[in-house]
Design a protein around this motif. Sequence first.
Motif, short mmCIF file in Angstrom:
data_model
loop_
_atom_site.label_atom_id
_atom_site.label_comp_id
_atom_site.label_asym_id
_atom_site.label_seq_id
_atom_site.Cartn_x
_atom_site.Cartn_y
_atom_site.Cartn_z
N HIS A 1 0.82 -1.22 0.00
CA HIS A 1 0.00 0.00 0.00
C HIS A 1 0.85 1.27 0.00
O HIS A 1 0.33 2.37 0.20
CB HIS A 1 -0.94 0.00 1.21
N GLU A 2 2.16 1.09 -0.20
CA GLU A 2 3.11 2.21 -0.28
C GLU A 2 3.08 3.07 0.98
O GLU A 2 3.11 4.29 0.92
CB GLU A 2 2.83 3.06 -1.52
N VAL A 3 3.02 2.40 2.12
CA VAL A 3 3.08 3.07 3.41
C VAL A 3 4.39 2.70 4.08
O VAL A 3 4.69 1.51 4.26
CB VAL A 3 1.89 2.67 4.31
N VAL B 1 3.57 -3.38 17.73
CA VAL B 1 3.21 -1.96 17.63
C VAL B 1 4.00 -1.35 16.48
O VAL B 1 5.23 -1.46 16.42
CB VAL B 1 3.52 -1.20 18.94
N ILE B 2 3.28 -0.70 15.57
CA ILE B 2 3.89 -0.10 14.38
C ILE B 2 3.49 1.37 14.31
O ILE B 2 2.31 1.71 14.47
CB ILE B 2 3.44 -0.83 13.10
N VAL B 3 4.47 2.23 14.06
CA VAL B 3 4.20 3.65 13.81
C VAL B 3 4.65 3.95 12.39
O VAL B 3 5.78 3.61 12.00
CB VAL B 3 4.95 4.55 14.81
N THR B 4 3.79 4.56 11.61
CA THR B 4 4.08 4.81 10.20
C THR B 4 4.63 6.20 9.97
O THR B 4 4.52 7.09 10.81
CB THR B 4 2.81 4.65 9.35
N HIS B 5 5.21 6.37 8.79
CA HIS B 5 5.49 7.71 8.28
C HIS B 5 4.19 8.27 7.68
O HIS B 5 3.18 7.56 7.60
CB HIS B 5 6.58 7.66 7.23
N SER B 6 4.25 9.50 7.25
CA SER B 6 3.06 10.15 6.68
C SER B 6 2.66 9.49 5.36
O SER B 6 3.51 9.17 4.53
CB SER B 6 3.35 11.63 6.46
N ALA B 7 1.34 9.29 5.21
CA ALA B 7 0.78 8.68 3.99
C ALA B 7 -0.68 9.09 3.89
O ALA B 7 -1.28 9.54 4.87
CB ALA B 7 0.90 7.16 4.05
N PRO B 8 -1.28 8.96 2.70
CA PRO B 8 -2.71 9.27 2.59
C PRO B 8 -3.53 8.42 3.55
O PRO B 8 -3.28 7.22 3.71
CB PRO B 8 -3.03 8.93 1.13
N ASP B 9 -4.50 9.03 4.19
CA ASP B 9 -5.30 8.32 5.18
C ASP B 9 -5.98 7.09 4.58
O ASP B 9 -6.10 6.06 5.23
CB ASP B 9 -6.34 9.25 5.79
N ALA B 10 -6.41 7.21 3.34
CA ALA B 10 -7.08 6.08 2.69
C ALA B 10 -6.13 4.88 2.56
O ALA B 10 -6.53 3.73 2.76
CB ALA B 10 -7.58 6.49 1.31
N ALA B 11 -4.85 5.14 2.25
CA ALA B 11 -3.88 4.06 2.13
C ALA B 11 -3.63 3.42 3.49
O ALA B 11 -3.52 2.19 3.60
CB ALA B 11 -2.57 4.60 1.55
N LEU B 12 -3.56 4.23 4.52
CA LEU B 12 -3.35 3.71 5.87
C LEU B 12 -4.54 2.86 6.31
O LEU B 12 -4.38 1.77 6.87
CB LEU B 12 -3.12 4.86 6.84
N ARG B 13 -5.74 3.35 6.04
CA ARG B 13 -6.94 2.61 6.42
C ARG B 13 -7.01 1.28 5.66
O ARG B 13 -7.36 0.24 6.24
CB ARG B 13 -8.18 3.46 6.14
N SER B 14 -6.69 1.29 4.39
CA SER B 14 -6.70 0.05 3.60
C SER B 14 -5.66 -0.94 4.12
O SER B 14 -5.89 -2.16 4.14
CB SER B 14 -6.42 0.36 2.13
N THR B 15 -4.52 -0.40 4.55
CA THR B 15 -3.47 -1.26 5.11
C THR B 15 -3.96 -1.96 6.36
O THR B 15 -3.77 -3.18 6.53
CB THR B 15 -2.22 -0.42 5.43
N VAL B 16 -4.58 -1.20 7.25
CA VAL B 16 -5.10 -1.77 8.50
C VAL B 16 -6.16 -2.82 8.21
O VAL B 16 -6.18 -3.89 8.83
CB VAL B 16 -5.65 -0.66 9.41
#
Length: 438
Positions: free
Chosen positions: A381-383, A400-415
Amino acid sequence: MTEAAKPIRVALLGCGTVGTQIVRLLTEQADDLAARVGAPVELAGIAVRRANKPRPGVPAELLTTDAAGLVTRDDVDVVVEVIGGIEPTRDWLLTALKAGKSVVTANKALLAEHAGDLFAAADATGADLYFEAAVAGAIPLLRPLRESMAGDRITRVMGIVNGTTNFILSAMDETGAGYAEALDEASRLGYAEADPTADVEGYDAASKAAILASIAFHTRVTAGQVHREGITGVTAADVAAARALGRTIKLLAICERVEAGGDRPGEAVAVRVHPAMIPRSHPLAGVNGAFNAVFVEADAAGQLMFYGQGAGGAPTASAVLGDLVAVARNRVVGGRGPRESAYADLPVRPIAQAATRYHISLDVADRAGVLAAVAAVFAQHEVSIAAVRQEGRSSDASLVIVTHSAPDAALRSTVDKIAGLPFVHDVVSVMRVEGEEL
């Protein structure tokens, strides 16, 4: 008495906690207010729901249950509204403005939905519309944004604008209490309403965010355009996780000037309200209890922070009286206050396109290859992952994972994708992260 010294007559709509304090201040500071305005400021009437309710210090002869009649009286110059709600309050204020009477209001919900209608009515007659008390109580915030920073380009406004939720989250952070326990304490101390839904579900903060974004970015933003999440899902485990990362959790109102994205060139506005982890080094991290604070970033002014009492009868009344002095002075000298500035008319970008960061806590099977498989989903998802912490517990593990900045939609799809993996037992929590990069 000269023409300029004629009293400014005020109709007060509402006489609860805030209204009672307004009456007190008008009475106790009458001489000083007259000197500041250039004419006496007098109460013409006070509209209430029940005129027979005891109100110590409030002249009974001024009370009326006919708010509609009060705002149309010829001897009223200014209408001050502290009732709240949308209707019939909207109708009363429109009637007053169309009659050329200036309006001072603390009604955030009304302004967040119908500011355009109110400003149009004010412009048609040359009346003033002031509303400093609608956001952050006694903190001078809206007037600096509307006037002091009118020559600057504001890029971001981020703040704690709801005292109830800030008290609850502060208590959870300081004592380790759960959400329900902290809410009970807030109710016992009078910081939470009998029905706290507007506060804890983020509706109150969303209305304030809409007002802040409208002023900061010269664009009409309504509460319905604000992405909203409350604090009811925040757990003691979330608070502990934030502490382990050197962070704390706050309910933030975030208004940003961003790139429009897609096929549309230029800029857009992103407005959201949600709980987020912020570094303890951030100025907002030390804002505890029922206090409010707003952090403003602008091209020329740089970073500014406004801090103080965000609610309560006396603090809110202070902001109302400041507006009242301004509009009364304008009527005495024939001036006008600032008008609505919505010339930019920027599009409001949905949360899915907003760049955010996530803190994700997972319960997973403790076996080889789990972390690699989870990381692969992020890569798909390119996160980008900023930090990982894993702790084993017998046959299970906490990841526990902390991400770098990414589009919210990509983060939500990843989860969502991770939640479906066979070795992921539970997505324990997902929370946005704001502030400096880890």
